[in-house]
Motif scaffolding. Structure first.
Motif, mmCIF file in Angstrom:
data_model
loop_
_atom_site.group_PDB
_atom_site.id
_atom_site.type_symbol
_atom_site.label_atom_id
_atom_site.label_comp_id
_atom_site.label_asym_id
_atom_site.label_seq_id
_atom_site.Cartn_x
_atom_site.Cartn_y
_atom_site.Cartn_z
ATOM 1 N N ASP A 1 -54.425 2.294 17.047
ATOM 2 C CA ASP A 1 -55.667 2.446 16.255
ATOM 3 C C ASP A 1 -56.786 1.361 16.322
ATOM 4 O OD1 ASP A 1 -54.721 4.934 14.878
ATOM 5 O OD2 ASP A 1 -53.560 3.774 13.709
ATOM 6 N N LEU A 2 -56.257 0.151 16.635
ATOM 7 C CA LEU A 2 -57.041 -1.070 16.835
ATOM 8 C C LEU A 2 -57.831 -0.777 17.941
ATOM 9 C CD1 LEU A 2 -58.001 -3.718 15.795
ATOM 10 C CD2 LEU A 2 -56.175 -4.694 16.796
ATOM 11 N N LEU A 3 -56.925 -0.561 19.035
ATOM 12 C CA LEU A 3 -57.673 -0.384 20.426
ATOM 13 C C LEU A 3 -58.595 0.825 20.425
ATOM 14 C CD1 LEU A 3 -54.410 -1.498 22.481
ATOM 15 C CD2 LEU A 3 -56.570 -2.945 22.066
ATOM 16 N N GLY A 4 -58.370 1.805 19.825
ATOM 17 C CA GLY A 4 -59.198 3.003 19.750
ATOM 18 C C GLY A 4 -60.248 2.878 18.778
ATOM 19 N N LEU A 5 -60.484 1.823 18.207
ATOM 20 C CA LEU A 5 -61.350 1.756 17.120
ATOM 21 C C LEU A 5 -62.859 2.373 17.562
ATOM 22 C CD1 LEU A 5 -62.147 0.835 14.072
ATOM 23 C CD2 LEU A 5 -62.682 -1.508 15.194
ATOM 24 N N SER A 6 -63.338 1.840 18.690
ATOM 25 C CA SER A 6 -64.557 2.251 18.950
ATOM 26 C C SER A 6 -64.799 3.693 19.225
ATOM 27 C CB SER A 6 -64.854 1.709 20.609
ATOM 28 O OG SER A 6 -66.264 2.251 20.917
ATOM 29 N N THR B 1 -57.143 9.245 24.917
ATOM 30 C CA THR B 1 -56.275 8.136 25.389
ATOM 31 C C THR B 1 -54.850 7.957 24.532
ATOM 32 O OG1 THR B 1 -58.426 7.042 25.803
ATOM 33 C CG2 THR B 1 -56.389 5.591 25.693
ATOM 34 N N THR B 2 -54.066 7.676 25.258
ATOM 35 C CA THR B 2 -52.599 7.523 24.730
ATOM 36 C C THR B 2 -52.336 5.939 25.084
ATOM 37 O OG1 THR B 2 -51.351 8.274 26.576
ATOM 38 C CG2 THR B 2 -51.910 9.810 24.770
ATOM 39 N N LEU C 1 -48.111 -3.092 27.835
ATOM 40 C CA LEU C 1 -48.976 -1.897 27.267
ATOM 41 C C LEU C 1 -49.615 -1.083 28.218
ATOM 42 C CD1 LEU C 1 -50.582 -0.558 24.727
ATOM 43 C CD2 LEU C 1 -52.552 -1.820 25.554
ATOM 44 N N ILE C 2 -49.218 0.306 28.477
ATOM 45 C CA ILE C 2 -49.652 1.308 29.399
ATOM 46 C C ILE C 2 -50.581 2.105 28.698
ATOM 47 C CG2 ILE C 2 -48.997 3.041 30.928
ATOM 48 C CD1 ILE C 2 -45.992 2.027 30.752
ATOM 49 N N GLU C 3 -51.997 2.148 29.037
ATOM 50 C CA GLU C 3 -52.936 2.868 28.370
ATOM 51 C C GLU C 3 -53.396 4.085 29.510
ATOM 52 O OE1 GLU C 3 -57.000 1.305 26.569
ATOM 53 O OE2 GLU C 3 -57.121 1.148 28.634
ATOM 54 N N THR C 4 -53.323 5.090 28.712
ATOM 55 C CA THR C 4 -53.715 6.372 29.977
ATOM 56 C C THR C 4 -54.733 7.239 29.207
ATOM 57 O OG1 THR C 4 -51.438 6.451 30.482
ATOM 58 C CG2 THR C 4 -52.748 8.550 31.102
ATOM 59 N N GLU C 5 -56.057 7.169 30.036
ATOM 60 C CA GLU C 5 -57.125 8.253 29.563
ATOM 61 C C GLU C 5 -57.228 9.312 30.134
ATOM 62 O OE1 GLU C 5 -61.858 7.474 28.449
ATOM 63 O OE2 GLU C 5 -60.983 6.337 30.144
ATOM 64 N N THR C 6 -57.360 10.413 29.729
ATOM 65 C CA THR C 6 -57.449 11.696 30.404
ATOM 66 C C THR C 6 -58.689 12.342 30.020
ATOM 67 O OG1 THR C 6 -55.155 11.846 30.561
ATOM 68 C CG2 THR C 6 -56.584 14.150 31.156
ATOM 69 N N LYS C 7 -59.694 12.915 31.227
ATOM 70 C CA LYS C 7 -60.936 13.390 30.765
ATOM 71 C C LYS C 7 -61.566 14.110 31.907
ATOM 72 C CE LYS C 7 -63.757 9.380 31.956
ATOM 73 N NZ LYS C 7 -64.837 8.308 31.831
ATOM 74 N N PRO C 8 -62.558 14.993 31.570
ATOM 75 C CA PRO C 8 -62.756 15.672 32.781
ATOM 76 C C PRO C 8 -63.562 14.922 33.942
ATOM 77 C CG PRO C 8 -63.513 16.550 30.951
ATOM 78 C CD PRO C 8 -63.108 15.412 30.342
ATOM 79 N N GLY C 9 -63.185 15.238 35.114
ATOM 80 C CA GLY C 9 -63.674 14.434 36.279
ATOM 81 C C GLY C 9 -65.048 14.836 36.817
ATOM 82 N N ASP C 10 -65.522 14.347 37.788
ATOM 83 C CA ASP C 10 -66.690 14.511 38.660
ATOM 84 C C ASP C 10 -66.573 14.495 39.905
ATOM 85 O OD1 ASP C 10 -69.631 14.699 39.378
ATOM 86 O OD2 ASP C 10 -70.005 12.642 38.548
#
Length: 335
Positions: free
Chosen positions: A196-201, A222-223, A252-261
């Protein structure tokens, strides 16, 4: 910075009772439980930097010879600042637990990037502000654990859509131990407690400005996971307030998934980007034992990982994937 509003009844609480929070065996029970009437203000700064390169490409399962690929180097930094003031209020009919009357001020974001690919160089920069800045709203959770948010002032003419992504939590309550602890006691916590803190933005509505505002990369889902070790460093009293310092370290393992280009790739279609960064974290936070909330936090992380782009299945043409390796830094300051 924090401010506790003391009700008249609370003025009768003696310093001895405050000290009793430490328990007869010099242990403390750390919990998040502000009472109605408490006011907290936290100034938050979150910064990230990334350097990436080492492009590798695979077509139809075969690795492309690196001599046919362009030299690639990317570096970027992001920063978010916010000051969050929560007035804790008694619950209402649709709220389970305390209401917060929240005001967010000083909301600022920035993104700066430099990219070099082959003989092409590009720089990009943009600043962000938010219409939420200075506009008080009420926020809490209902009995189904769903976020409830609405404007605190009935004459507020801002769109309620600005509140669609806000959430009440940002204090890392999942780092607290279940049982009382004493000085030098240690315990484990899941790194997702920092989400929650890291994902504040990502929970705030931003408006980007500048010539490159339309080119700012979109964020994805992001997880966070990983294992953290915590240690109670000290228990002390300052101005009749019991405080604890807790040291933190781990992964801390941060994984972000989104549409690619795929616009720069030799194939067409849609793709998915998965960016994984493993940080080694260290830091500490101070917990207000008397008022049952976060007092301050300082956290840094050094990380490395990769961005994997995979052409989505079921499309015409060859299979395609690429990877870019990166190093990263993370800094979080709450005071």
């Amino acid at each position: 910075m924090q401010l506790n509003v003391i009700t008249p009844a609370a003025l009768t609480v003696t310093a001895a009772l405050l000290l009793a929070a430490a328990g007869p065996d010099d242990s403390v029970q750390l919990r998040f439980a502000p009472t109605a009437g408490t006011v907290t203000t936290h100034a938050i700064e979150i910064g990230r930097s990334v350097e990436a390169g080492d492009l590798a490409v695979s077509m139809n399962g075969e690795e492309v010879n690196p001599q046919y690929l362009p030299e690639l180097f990317i570096e970027y930094t992001t920063a978010t600042t916010a000051e969050i003031t929560d007035h804790f209020l008694p619950a209402e009919d649709d709220i389970a637990g305390l209401w917060r009357r929240r005001t967010t001020e000083g909301l600022q974001g920035s993104f700066d990037m430099g990219l070099s690919m082959g003989e092409q160089d590009m720089e990009m920069s943009a600043e962000a502000t938010s219409e939420l800045d200075g506009a008080p709203f009420l926020i809490g959770r209902n009995a189904d654990d769903e976020v409830v948010a609405r404007w605190a002032d009935s004459d507020n003419e801002l769109s309620t859509e600005l509140l669609d992504s806000v959430r009440p939590e940002f204090q890392p309550t999942g780092l607290l131990p279940k049982d009382p602890v004493g000085t030098d006691d240690t315990w484990e916590a899941d790194a997702s407690a920092l989400s929650d803190l890291l994902g504040l933005s990502d929970s705030l509505p931003w408006t980007w400005s500048g010539a490159d505002a339309g080119s700012i990369p979109a964020t994805g889902e992001t997880t966070y996971e990983g294992d953290l070790t915590l240690r109670l460093v000290d228990i002390r009293t300052e101005d009749d307030v019991v405080l604890c310092t807790i040291a933190l370290s781990g992964d801390l393992i941060e994984t972000e998934t989104k549409p690619g280009d795929l616009s720069q790739a030799p194939v067409e279609g849609t793709a998915t980007d998965t960016t994984t960064t493993t940080y080694v974290l260290k830091g500490e936070f101070v917990w207000n034992v008397s008022a049952h909330h976060l007092a301050s936090l300082e956290l840094t992380g050094e990380g490395e990982g990769e961005q994997l782009t995979v052409k989505d299945a079921g499309q015409p043409g060859p299979e395609y994937s690429s990877t870019i390796q990166h190093t990263a830094t993370l800094s979080v300051l709450v005071r």
